[in-house]
Design an enzyme around this catalytic site. Structure first.
Site, short mmCIF file in Angstrom:
data_model
loop_
_atom_site.label_atom_id
_atom_site.label_comp_id
_atom_site.label_asym_id
_atom_site.label_seq_id
_atom_site.Cartn_x
_atom_site.Cartn_y
_atom_site.Cartn_z
N GLY A 1 0.74 -1.28 -0.08
CA GLY A 1 0.06 -0.11 0.06
C GLY A 1 0.90 1.28 -0.01
O GLY A 1 1.97 1.13 -0.17
N ASN A 2 0.13 2.26 0.20
CA ASN A 2 0.85 3.70 0.18
C ASN A 2 0.31 4.42 1.26
O ASN A 2 -0.74 4.24 1.81
CB ASN A 2 0.95 4.22 -1.07
N ARG A 3 0.98 5.83 1.42
CA ARG A 3 0.35 6.41 2.50
C ARG A 3 -0.73 7.35 2.27
O ARG A 3 -1.07 8.43 3.03
CB ARG A 3 1.45 7.30 3.18
N SER A 4 -1.19 7.50 1.06
CA SER A 4 -2.58 8.37 0.90
C SER A 4 -3.76 7.97 1.74
O SER A 4 -3.98 6.80 1.94
CB SER A 4 -3.13 7.98 -0.71
#
Ligand code: C5P
Length: 227
Positions: free
Chosen positions: A29-32
């Site tokens: 995933g990512n931090r958005s």
């Protein structure tokens, strides 16, 4: 000027960070947080637009008047966007789309006892670039707004991305700062347009930044800004 200046305009917003499954319980995933995209959807709806929101996983609630579709992966988001693109006037790609996904997701949970897995990754399609390509294929619509989250040379990368992905506007933010970008309620951006157009938006709430982005969209709509 803003009240109802998007009346009847069909806006598609993507938001949040995609998740690319590794196994049934793990993902890349990512931090958005989705906050910028949700603020854009809320602001556009408040200005009279017909708003569709294609949302990657987030805990945010759907803004009033917005039609939401939930997706998980970049491939899901690509399909959801292309299903709708013929029927919208503007696409705002605020989502943080994973550039790569595991080539396969394991059908059952990977066991620690089996040792560290080797993840083989393959590129995901670039949704914004594919939308830009589709336009080169002769479709005038929709207007395309992209985002760029960078930590260095923010504007230079933004200009490059605007041209490469054939977008109309590119919103760049410096995600290296603690008061802007991921997770927080404020942002600081530069809105880049074609032919060198440039609007700086100093530190403001994501809602206020969204309003400024939509001002730039209104200026580019075929009918132009309502007086
Ligand atoms: O190339 P980069 O990921 O920095 O570009 C960011 C912009 O492109 C964002 O608007 C993002 O939503 C979009 N994008 C996309 N599909 C991808 C990667 C990025 O639509 N696979």
């Amino acid at each position: 000027r803003r009240r109802d200046d998007l009346a009847g305009v069909r806006v598609l917003v993507t938001a949040g960070g995609t998740r690319e499954p590794i196994d049934p319980v793990r993902f890349l995933g990512n931090r958005s947080s989705g906050k910028m995209g949700f603020a854009l959807a809320a602001a556009a709806a408040a200005r009279g637009a017909e708003v569709q929101l294609v949302a990657a996983p987030t805990s945010l609630t759907t803004p009033p008047g917005v039609i939401r579709t939930d997706v998980t992966t970049a491939l899901d988001m690509h399909a959801a966007v292309f299903d709708r693109v013929a029927d919208v006037d503007v696409v705002v790609k605020a989502a943080a789309v994973a550039d790569f996904r595991p080539v396969t997701a394991a059908g059952s949970k990977l066991k620690k006892s089996a040792g560290a897995p080797r993840l083989e990754l393959v590129p995901n399609p670039d949704i914004l670039a594919d939308l830009g390509e589709r336009r080169r294929g002769g479709h005038a619509q929709p207007l395309l707004v992209g985002f760029a989250a960078e930590t260095d040379d923010v504007e230079a990368y933004g200009r490059d991305k605007l041209a490469r992905k054939n977008a109309d506007l590119l919103v760049v933010n410096d995600v290296g700062a603690s008061d802007a970008g991921f997770g927080v309620d404020t942002n600081r951006v530069v809105i880049l347009g074609r032919d060198g157009a440039r609007t700086e938006v100093g530190l403001a709430t994501k809602r206020a930044v969204a309003e400024r982005i939509l001002d730039a969209v209104v200026d580019l709509l075929p009918a132009g800004p309502a007086s």
